[in-house]
Design a protein around this motif. Sequence first.
Motif, mmCIF file in Angstrom:
data_model
loop_
_atom_site.group_PDB
_atom_site.id
_atom_site.type_symbol
_atom_site.label_atom_id
_atom_site.label_comp_id
_atom_site.label_asym_id
_atom_site.label_seq_id
_atom_site.Cartn_x
_atom_site.Cartn_y
_atom_site.Cartn_z
ATOM 1 N N HIS A 99 0.815 -1.214 0.000
ATOM 2 C CA HIS A 99 0.000 0.000 0.000
ATOM 3 C C HIS A 99 0.854 1.273 0.000
ATOM 4 C CE1 HIS A 99 -3.288 -2.719 0.646
ATOM 5 N NE2 HIS A 99 -4.177 -1.756 0.766
ATOM 6 N N ASN A 100 2.045 1.188 -0.592
ATOM 7 C CA ASN A 100 2.926 2.363 -0.733
ATOM 8 C C ASN A 100 3.280 2.994 0.612
ATOM 9 O OD1 ASN A 100 0.341 2.839 -2.891
ATOM 10 N ND2 ASN A 100 2.335 2.348 -3.787
ATOM 11 N N THR A 101 3.370 2.174 1.641
ATOM 12 C CA THR A 101 3.657 2.702 2.976
ATOM 13 C C THR A 101 5.141 2.908 3.228
ATOM 14 O OG1 THR A 101 3.684 0.444 3.856
ATOM 15 C CG2 THR A 101 1.596 1.684 4.019
ATOM 16 N N GLY A 102 5.995 2.386 2.336
ATOM 17 C CA GLY A 102 7.431 2.505 2.554
ATOM 18 C C GLY A 102 7.950 1.542 3.603
ATOM 19 N N ALA A 103 7.207 0.472 3.874
ATOM 20 C CA ALA A 103 7.634 -0.528 4.852
ATOM 21 C C ALA A 103 8.975 -1.131 4.431
ATOM 22 C CB ALA A 103 6.580 -1.623 4.978
ATOM 23 N N LEU A 109 -2.980 2.500 5.110
ATOM 24 C CA LEU A 109 -3.410 1.706 3.961
ATOM 25 C C LEU A 109 -4.230 2.536 2.976
ATOM 26 C CD1 LEU A 109 -4.514 -1.593 5.758
ATOM 27 C CD2 LEU A 109 -2.275 -1.022 4.818
ATOM 28 N N MET A 110 -4.926 3.553 3.479
ATOM 29 C CA MET A 110 -5.807 4.371 2.640
ATOM 30 C C MET A 110 -5.131 5.643 2.130
ATOM 31 S SD MET A 110 -9.311 3.932 4.890
ATOM 32 C CE MET A 110 -10.331 4.839 3.744
ATOM 33 N N HIS A 111 -3.799 5.735 2.320
ATOM 34 C CA HIS A 111 -3.026 6.879 1.817
ATOM 35 C C HIS A 111 -3.495 8.207 2.405
ATOM 36 C CE1 HIS A 111 -2.462 4.219 -2.009
ATOM 37 N NE2 HIS A 111 -1.642 3.860 -1.040
ATOM 38 N N GLN A 112 -3.865 8.192 3.672
ATOM 39 C CA GLN A 112 -4.376 9.409 4.287
ATOM 40 C C GLN A 112 -3.252 10.238 4.898
ATOM 41 O OE1 GLN A 112 -7.408 8.203 7.076
ATOM 42 N NE2 GLN A 112 -8.962 7.961 5.490
ATOM 43 N N TYR A 131 -2.400 14.177 6.851
ATOM 44 C CA TYR A 131 -3.062 15.161 7.708
ATOM 45 C C TYR A 131 -2.392 16.519 7.513
ATOM 46 C CZ TYR A 131 -4.855 10.935 9.903
ATOM 47 O OH TYR A 131 -5.458 9.720 10.125
ATOM 48 N N LEU A 132 -3.211 17.530 7.173
ATOM 49 C CA LEU A 132 -2.703 18.869 6.910
ATOM 50 C C LEU A 132 -3.710 19.897 7.429
ATOM 51 C CD1 LEU A 132 -0.641 20.771 5.423
ATOM 52 C CD2 LEU A 132 -2.149 20.570 3.416
ATOM 53 N N ASN A 133 -3.234 20.819 8.252
ATOM 54 C CA ASN A 133 -4.093 21.890 8.776
ATOM 55 C C ASN A 133 -5.362 21.349 9.434
ATOM 56 O OD1 ASN A 133 -2.293 23.827 7.807
ATOM 57 N ND2 ASN A 133 -3.321 23.921 5.806
ATOM 58 N N GLY A 134 -5.212 20.234 10.133
ATOM 59 C CA GLY A 134 -6.357 19.648 10.816
ATOM 60 C C GLY A 134 -7.301 18.901 9.910
ATOM 61 N N LYS A 135 -6.971 18.779 8.634
ATOM 62 C CA LYS A 135 -7.824 18.093 7.673
ATOM 63 C C LYS A 135 -7.174 16.784 7.227
ATOM 64 C CE LYS A 135 -9.870 22.330 5.769
ATOM 65 N NZ LYS A 135 -10.082 23.135 4.532
ATOM 66 N N THR A 136 -8.024 15.850 6.875
ATOM 67 C CA THR A 136 -7.539 14.572 6.352
ATOM 68 C C THR A 136 -7.557 14.620 4.830
ATOM 69 O OG1 THR A 136 -8.397 13.366 8.262
ATOM 70 C CG2 THR A 136 -7.939 12.092 6.275
ATOM 71 N N LEU A 137 -6.417 14.310 4.230
ATOM 72 C CA LEU A 137 -6.303 14.283 2.769
ATOM 73 C C LEU A 137 -6.028 12.858 2.316
ATOM 74 C CD1 LEU A 137 -3.882 17.321 2.221
ATOM 75 C CD2 LEU A 137 -6.384 17.345 2.159
ATOM 76 N N THR A 138 -6.686 12.448 1.249
ATOM 77 C CA THR A 138 -6.365 11.166 0.628
ATOM 78 C C THR A 138 -5.538 11.456 -0.621
ATOM 79 O OG1 THR A 138 -8.393 10.126 1.454
ATOM 80 C CG2 THR A 138 -7.279 9.063 -0.403
ATOM 81 N N LEU A 139 -4.273 11.054 -0.581
ATOM 82 C CA LEU A 139 -3.336 11.414 -1.637
ATOM 83 C C LEU A 139 -3.063 10.240 -2.570
ATOM 84 C CD1 LEU A 139 -0.742 13.349 0.567
ATOM 85 C CD2 LEU A 139 -2.661 14.298 -0.745
ATOM 86 N N SER A 140 -2.639 10.577 -3.785
ATOM 87 C CA SER A 140 -2.248 9.563 -4.766
ATOM 88 C C SER A 140 -0.728 9.596 -4.917
ATOM 89 C CB SER A 140 -2.905 9.835 -6.122
ATOM 90 O OG SER A 140 -4.307 9.745 -6.020
#
Length: 576
Positions: A81-85, A465-468, A470-479
């Motif tokens: 999941h592109n986590t960099g594990a 896992l969902m590529h989430q 956190y920025l300025n108190g908001k949750t972003l889902t990034l690609s």
Amino acid sequence: GISKLDVKNNLHNNKSNPRKLNLLYLGLLLFVTLLTTLYLASSKAIFAVSDWTFHAARVEEIYLNLKSGSFFTFIAARTFHNTGAASFLFYPCIFLYPWAFLRFILSPVNAFYAWYALVTFATATISYFSMKAYSKKSLASFIFSLVYTFAPYRLYLGEAVFGEYLAVTFLPLLFLGIYEVLWGDKKKWYLLAISGALVAYAHILSVFLSLQFAVILFIIKLITSRGISKDRIKSLLLSAGVCVFLVLPVIVPFFTDFIGQGLFSAYPGIVYTMAMGPRNLLLNPFSAPQNSWNLSFMLMLTILTAWAFIKSRRNWIIYGLGLFACFLTTRYFPWNLTAGTPFEMVQLPVRYLSYASLFLTILFALGSSSVLEEHVTGRKKLALSCSLAVFMALFSLSSLSVYRDTLKHVQDMPKTSANSTQPAPFKRLRDYNYYNQFNYKILFGAFDYMPKSSLTSVQKQNSLLMHQAYLNGKTLTLSPLIKANQISYQVKSEKAADVDLPVIAYKHTTVSVNGQKHAFRRGNRGTVVVGLKRGQNTVTVGYKASPVFYLSIVISILSWLALLIYLVKFKAKYAQ
């Protein structure tokens, strides 16, 4: 009939033509290997069960990195999941490279089965020559190789548990090396160094398991020989020292990136449900499928009858080790007393079946070959050897038919979203749906070698896992934008702020913002947190191995070369 003179001449010919005899037996071993592998491969499918998705994802990462021109793989940028594990840093993967290389010329399913055949034949070959060096008997070595290579537990490991599967390949050579140093030719200390390194390249836990039996054998040596000579101690220390140099690339990452970094490796503790009861141990060999957690019926018969035929103290020791290994797999052993000790790393007591199979197969091979050689002479030995190969091939095909039948009834693995938090199901993989597995969460090992802080809640795990981010108190889902050992994200911020990216931060993780190297810290998920300026930013997270790691590779290669030169000179001197 065959006269005694014919028998003596035949024995003389066998001794004077060892290469022909070796080629004959290796040819038969290759026949069984190819027959069993082709039987599995003809299904054109794989059952994705147990540890399969963990290792398949590692191979996929290596393959894609090789395809893009990068030989080394440090972190999971394309898989997991592109986590960099960083399982590649701490879980040996060198023997997965042949599988990855096969992907360039074969379909995904065929590449796996080709690799499976390579490992199987390597196991058979190493087993044959290790036993021959130990027993000096060709037929016994052939029987040992057949029974050990196609043992039920090893067939089970070959379905998905590839760390142990690879380690089992080198166990006969490892214990030959231990025997030579403690009792045999101490000048052959290099066998222990080489085999120890090969086991370490395959599976670190198997090194720990093997050390347990090595210590037992050392104690037995001290008791039976009333001590040990200084020369043998020197050989033992020399083999250990050289082995350390050979495995430096495996050891170094633990010192540079693991120790003191708060990383998770594996859940400690013995899984008691994975220990066998007496009924399982005694009856399964005669009733359960012969590719599971049990001994073969041949080895169970060895346990029940070998004591009546053993005459030498050496074989009594081997018999005792085999029985002890069986005992360790059961609930009778007080595994509860291992709580809080390093022995918790074992996790699954059934792992000791590999060692039980090794020791008991030695006795089975020696006993059965003695009986056969006493009653079979001349050219009948060739027919006997071929018959044994055919029997083991049919026995193995019967064992593997359970796997084939499962493939017929299990459903294909369906597609899922790229950021699914659902674990990979036990489903069938074919060439056309092979890549579906990489969108699921890896069943076992998805979070191995991640910071412990990233595992404190399901919410944290799923956010990775969902590529989430956190920025300025908001949750972003990034690609993510992916390259070898590198993950990039486009992040737009309305003001200067910190962004918490869904990529694990390690000691030698690197971060750049808009092409410039940038400082970062580890967030409460164990992830990369970096300060951004207002506007559009390209944040790239990578990994740059320590210079000590590359130095360790150089030292390891030089050590292998030095050892090779020594062996060439040693063989020339030994032949004189």
